[in-house]
Design a protein around this motif. Structure first.
Motif, short mmCIF file in Angstrom:
data_model
loop_
_atom_site.label_atom_id
_atom_site.label_comp_id
_atom_site.label_asym_id
_atom_site.label_seq_id
_atom_site.Cartn_x
_atom_site.Cartn_y
_atom_site.Cartn_z
N GLU A 45 0.57 17.23 -14.34
CA GLU A 45 1.34 16.32 -13.47
C GLU A 45 0.62 16.17 -12.13
N GLU A 46 0.76 14.99 -11.53
CA GLU A 46 0.15 14.79 -10.21
C GLU A 46 0.94 15.60 -9.18
N ILE A 47 0.25 16.40 -8.38
CA ILE A 47 0.91 17.24 -7.37
C ILE A 47 0.82 16.57 -5.99
N VAL A 68 -0.84 -0.38 -4.57
CA VAL A 68 -1.46 0.94 -4.72
C VAL A 68 -0.37 1.97 -4.44
N GLY A 69 -0.16 2.91 -5.37
CA GLY A 69 0.87 3.93 -5.17
C GLY A 69 1.00 4.80 -6.40
N SER A 70 2.18 5.34 -6.61
CA SER A 70 2.37 6.28 -7.71
C SER A 70 2.48 5.53 -9.05
N GLU A 71 2.25 6.26 -10.13
CA GLU A 71 2.20 5.63 -11.46
C GLU A 71 3.51 4.94 -11.85
N GLY A 106 -2.31 3.15 -9.81
CA GLY A 106 -1.33 4.23 -9.86
C GLY A 106 -1.88 5.58 -9.47
N GLY A 107 -1.24 6.63 -9.95
CA GLY A 107 -1.54 8.00 -9.51
C GLY A 107 -2.78 8.59 -10.18
N ALA A 108 -2.96 9.89 -9.98
CA ALA A 108 -4.19 10.53 -10.41
C ALA A 108 -3.96 11.99 -10.79
N LYS A 109 -4.79 12.48 -11.69
CA LYS A 109 -4.86 13.92 -11.98
C LYS A 109 -6.33 14.19 -12.24
N PRO A 144 0.81 -1.23 0.00
CA PRO A 144 0.00 0.00 0.00
C PRO A 144 0.84 1.28 0.00
N PRO A 145 0.19 2.43 -0.31
CA PRO A 145 0.87 3.73 -0.26
C PRO A 145 0.75 4.34 1.14
N PHE A 146 1.29 5.56 1.30
CA PHE A 146 1.30 6.16 2.64
C PHE A 146 -0.02 6.80 3.02
N ASN A 147 -0.89 7.12 2.02
CA ASN A 147 -1.94 8.09 2.33
C ASN A 147 -3.19 7.52 3.00
N PHE A 148 -3.37 6.21 2.99
CA PHE A 148 -4.47 5.59 3.74
C PHE A 148 -3.92 4.37 4.47
N ARG A 200 -4.87 12.53 -1.64
CA ARG A 200 -5.90 11.52 -1.87
C ARG A 200 -5.87 11.19 -3.35
N CYS A 201 -5.96 9.91 -3.68
CA CYS A 201 -5.94 9.59 -5.10
C CYS A 201 -7.24 10.02 -5.76
N LEU A 202 -8.26 10.34 -4.95
CA LEU A 202 -9.53 10.83 -5.50
C LEU A 202 -9.66 12.34 -5.32
N GLY A 227 9.37 -2.11 5.22
CA GLY A 227 10.50 -1.78 4.35
C GLY A 227 10.04 -0.96 3.17
N ALA A 228 10.94 -0.85 2.20
CA ALA A 228 10.66 -0.02 1.03
C ALA A 228 11.01 -0.80 -0.23
N ARG A 229 11.77 -0.19 -1.09
CA ARG A 229 12.02 -0.75 -2.42
C ARG A 229 12.58 -2.17 -2.40
N ASP A 230 13.58 -2.44 -1.54
CA ASP A 230 14.20 -3.77 -1.53
C ASP A 230 13.18 -4.84 -1.16
N LEU A 284 1.90 -8.54 4.05
CA LEU A 284 1.65 -7.12 3.83
C LEU A 284 2.93 -6.34 4.07
N LYS A 285 3.28 -5.48 3.12
CA LYS A 285 4.41 -4.57 3.33
C LYS A 285 3.86 -3.16 3.40
N PRO A 286 3.60 -2.66 4.61
CA PRO A 286 3.00 -1.33 4.73
C PRO A 286 3.94 -0.25 4.17
N LEU A 330 -6.74 -2.68 4.31
CA LEU A 330 -8.00 -3.42 4.45
C LEU A 330 -8.67 -3.67 3.09
N TRP A 331 -8.29 -2.97 2.04
CA TRP A 331 -8.74 -3.34 0.70
C TRP A 331 -8.15 -4.69 0.31
N MET A 332 -7.03 -5.03 0.94
CA MET A 332 -6.21 -6.13 0.42
C MET A 332 -6.40 -7.45 1.17
P1 NAD Z 1 4.82 5.30 -3.83
O1 NAD Z 1 4.65 4.79 -5.20
O2 NAD Z 1 5.99 6.15 -3.52
O3 NAD Z 1 4.87 4.09 -2.79
C1 NAD Z 1 3.88 3.07 -2.79
C2 NAD Z 1 4.50 1.78 -2.28
O4 NAD Z 1 5.54 1.38 -3.18
C3 NAD Z 1 5.16 1.93 -0.91
O5 NAD Z 1 4.81 0.80 -0.14
C4 NAD Z 1 6.65 1.99 -1.20
O6 NAD Z 1 7.42 1.37 -0.22
C5 NAD Z 1 6.79 1.24 -2.51
N1 NAD Z 1 7.81 1.81 -3.39
C6 NAD Z 1 8.14 3.12 -3.53
N2 NAD Z 1 9.10 3.27 -4.48
C7 NAD Z 1 9.38 2.03 -4.94
C8 NAD Z 1 10.28 1.53 -5.94
N3 NAD Z 1 11.06 2.34 -6.63
N4 NAD Z 1 10.29 0.20 -6.16
C9 NAD Z 1 9.50 -0.63 -5.48
N5 NAD Z 1 8.63 -0.21 -4.52
C10 NAD Z 1 8.56 1.11 -4.26
O7 NAD Z 1 3.45 6.07 -3.46
P2 NAD Z 1 3.13 6.93 -2.16
O8 NAD Z 1 3.87 8.23 -2.26
O9 NAD Z 1 3.25 6.11 -0.93
O10 NAD Z 1 1.58 7.19 -2.37
C11 NAD Z 1 1.07 8.25 -3.13
C12 NAD Z 1 0.73 7.80 -4.53
O11 NAD Z 1 -0.20 6.74 -4.47
C13 NAD Z 1 0.07 8.88 -5.35
O12 NAD Z 1 0.59 8.82 -6.65
C14 NAD Z 1 -1.39 8.50 -5.34
O13 NAD Z 1 -2.15 8.97 -6.42
C15 NAD Z 1 -1.30 7.02 -5.33
N6 NAD Z 1 -2.51 6.40 -4.83
C16 NAD Z 1 -3.31 5.80 -5.74
C17 NAD Z 1 -4.51 5.24 -5.32
C18 NAD Z 1 -5.43 4.59 -6.30
O14 NAD Z 1 -6.42 4.04 -5.87
N7 NAD Z 1 -5.16 4.65 -7.58
C19 NAD Z 1 -4.85 5.26 -3.95
C20 NAD Z 1 -3.98 5.88 -3.06
C21 NAD Z 1 -2.80 6.45 -3.52
#
Ligand code: NAD
Length: 477
Positions: free
Chosen positions: A377-379, A223-226, A247-250, A146-150, A279-281, A203-206, A171-173, A156-158
């Motif tokens: 671009e997503e801000i 769930v996270g950035s594009e 992924g992300g949103a605009k 999951p991403p950081f924002n929820f 918020r992605c929404l 953890g993160a990327r590794d 789960l890797k928060p 719980l979606w997962m």
């Molecule tokens: P992020 O992509 O930086 O991180 C998401 C997850 O990926 C984290 O668990 C992180 O540890 C991991 N991660 C980060 N960089 C990585 C890499 N290079 N390789 C492998 N794993 C990596 O996203 P964020 O900043 O935590 O969350 C914000 C983003 O999430 C925004 O772009 C937002 O739009 C998106 N988002 C989308 C939805 C959706 O439903 N589409 C919902 C919530 C958030």
């Protein structure tokens, strides 16, 4: 330092690349440390999940559901505790945190319907004396990123849907907000689920890359950035896993000239500045059609300037801090960029940057065009760009130019305009006169285009499809 959950044991990460601080974004204080687990830690978690899978996948569905009902009851009992954990390390207001917990629990409510949701189907006499039956089986060990924002809702979606279907889970928060997932796992154990059904690796990327490469992980929910969604989708698919990567949103909010400002103004404030825009929404671009701008901009700017910015646990606060100082600075950099590209600053929230913590106030840029960085671009912060369009056609075209297609919403009193928008806008979640078009737990959640890689969306019956594989049995006696 917070610990990983491997089986029933909370364990220190062994193989990591150190740790990162967890902050209270409202003060800038470090409240704990999160380990950056490595592949040996991921391996331990996957092995625990694999060991649990044999028994859990054969546990009768009614027993799995009884535990899920108990989990639901405990989540209700710990509702306020979960909300305050979210506010403490994410920053959103307590009311927003409560909304998040409620939406997360609704997925658990949905998962409790497993005895109906997991049913197969049957057709007798498909040919002379031959019957065909479709059964659903779990997939195996599944993992969620999951991403950081929820920090509570997205985990719980997962895992609830995955485990109720007989899978086991890793789960890797998010490393920036790991305390929500950790608390959810403690409550999960308290509910009595067997050891290894849910495991946590911080953890993160590794850690992510180790999950994507692990041969015993069968399905990945991300769930996270594009850019990371694309990486996760490509890598996990290349390793033979099923993937859903959001992924992300605009997101665009189209305001027609007939929209009532009394409805539109509070809705746009909520959409653009709720959750501090993280918020992605979130509505990121408001497209004012024709004369709509004349009626909208003054009341919108006045109301945005009056929003109360501050720590999320203080009563009356409407906009909390951003997640980190560097993210806040990046968002503020977009405001500079917008002005440099010719946008007009109507409301400037940068004065809030001088307070302790990672604050940036609501900001509105007018006369933005889709070519500007703030226009496409997503801000991911409390910055609203306002564009102008002469017609609904032009407004839809502007929204559809985006590479991302998560949400789009329209405000109008015209059924015809609303229908036209619904039919033509390229966004997986579309609203008519609502600020946030969020599907409930029993509908699928996801965007289109660069906002989603995969085919089965999260939760709803798509979630059941994602977490089960089908077997068709042909029988003749
Ligand atoms: P992020 O992509 O930086 O991180 C998401 C997850 O990926 C984290 O668990 C992180 O540890 C991991 N991660 C980060 N960089 C990585 C890499 N290079 N390789 C492998 N794993 C990596 O996203 P964020 O900043 O935590 O969350 C914000 C983003 O999430 C925004 O772009 C937002 O739009 C998106 N988002 C989308 C939805 C959706 O439903 N589409 C919902 C919530 C958030």
């Amino acid at each position: 330092m917070i610990a990983n959950l491997i089986g029933s044991e909370w364990r220190r990460a062994e193989d990591g690349a150190g740790s990162l601080p967890i902050y209270n974004p409202a003060t800038g204080e470090v409240i704990d440390q999160v380990p950056l687990s490595g592949s040996a830690d991921v391996d331990a978690a996957v092995n625990a999940a694999l060991a649990a899978y044999k028994g859990w996948s054969r546990t009768p569905v009614m027993e799995r559901v009884r535990l899920m009902f108990r989990y639901k009851a405990l989540l209700e009992q710990h509702f306020e505790d979960l909300a305050s954990i979210i506010t403490r390390h994410h920053g959103k207001t307590l009311d927003e945190a409560r909304g998040e917990v409620r939406r997360g629990i609704e997925v658990v409510d949905f998962a409790c319907g497993a005895p109906t949701l997991l049913q197969g189907r049957t057709l007798r006499d498909v040919s002379g004396g031959v019957d065909q039956d479709l059964y659903r089986y779990p997939v195996g060990v599944c993992a969620g990123i999951p991403p950081f924002n929820f920090p509570v809702m997205i985990p719980l979606w997962m895992f609830p849907l995955a485990v109720v279907a007989g899978n086991t889970y890793v789960l890797k928060p998010s490393e920036r907000t790991p305390l929500g997932g950790a608390r959810l796992a403690e409550i999960f154990l308290e509910a009595g689920f067997p050891e290894g059904v849910l495991n946590i690796v911080h953890g993160a990327r590794d850690a992510v890359d180790a999950l994507l490469a692990h041969p015993d992980v069968r399905a990945i929910s991300f769930v996270g950035s594009e850019p990371v969604a694309r990486h996760v989708y490509i890598t996990a698919a290349a390793n033979g896993k099923r993937v859903q990567a959001l992924g992300g949103a605009k997101n665009h909010i189209v305001v027609m000239p007939d929209a009532d400002p009394e409805i539109t103004v509070p809705a746009i404030l909520n959409s653009a500045f709720g959750n501090a825009g993280e918020r992605c929404l979130a509505g990121s671009v408001a497209v004012a059609v024709g004369a709509a701008a004349d009626r909208l901009l003054q009341p919108l700017s006045d109301a945005a300037s009056k929003l109360v910015v501050g720590p999320g646990d203080v009563a009356g606060v409407q906009v909390g801090p951003l997640i980190r100082a560097d993210h806040r600075d990046r968002v503020a950099g977009y405001v500079d960029k917008g002005v440099a590209e010719g946008a007009q600053l109507l409301v400037d929230g940068r004065s809030q940057m001088s307070r302790p913590g990672f604050f940036l106030g609501p900001t509105i840029l007018d006369r933005v065009t889709p070519d500007m960085a703030v226009g496409h671009e997503e801000i991911f912060g409390p910055v609203l760009s306002v564009e102008r369009a002469a017609t609904l056609d032009e407004a839809i075209a502007q929204a559809n130019r985006m590479a991302l297609g998560n949400m789009a919403t329209i405000f109008t009193q015209s059924g015809r305009a609303g229908r036209e928008f619904r039919e033509r806008v390229e966004a997986g979640m579309t609203g008519i006169n609502v600020p946030i078009a969020q599907p409930f737990a029993f509908f699928p959640f996801s965007g289109w285009k660069g906002s989603f890689y995969g085919d089965l969306h999260v939760h709803g019956t798509d979630g059941i499809e994602f977490f089960t594989r089908k077997k068709v049995v042909v029988t003749r006696w």
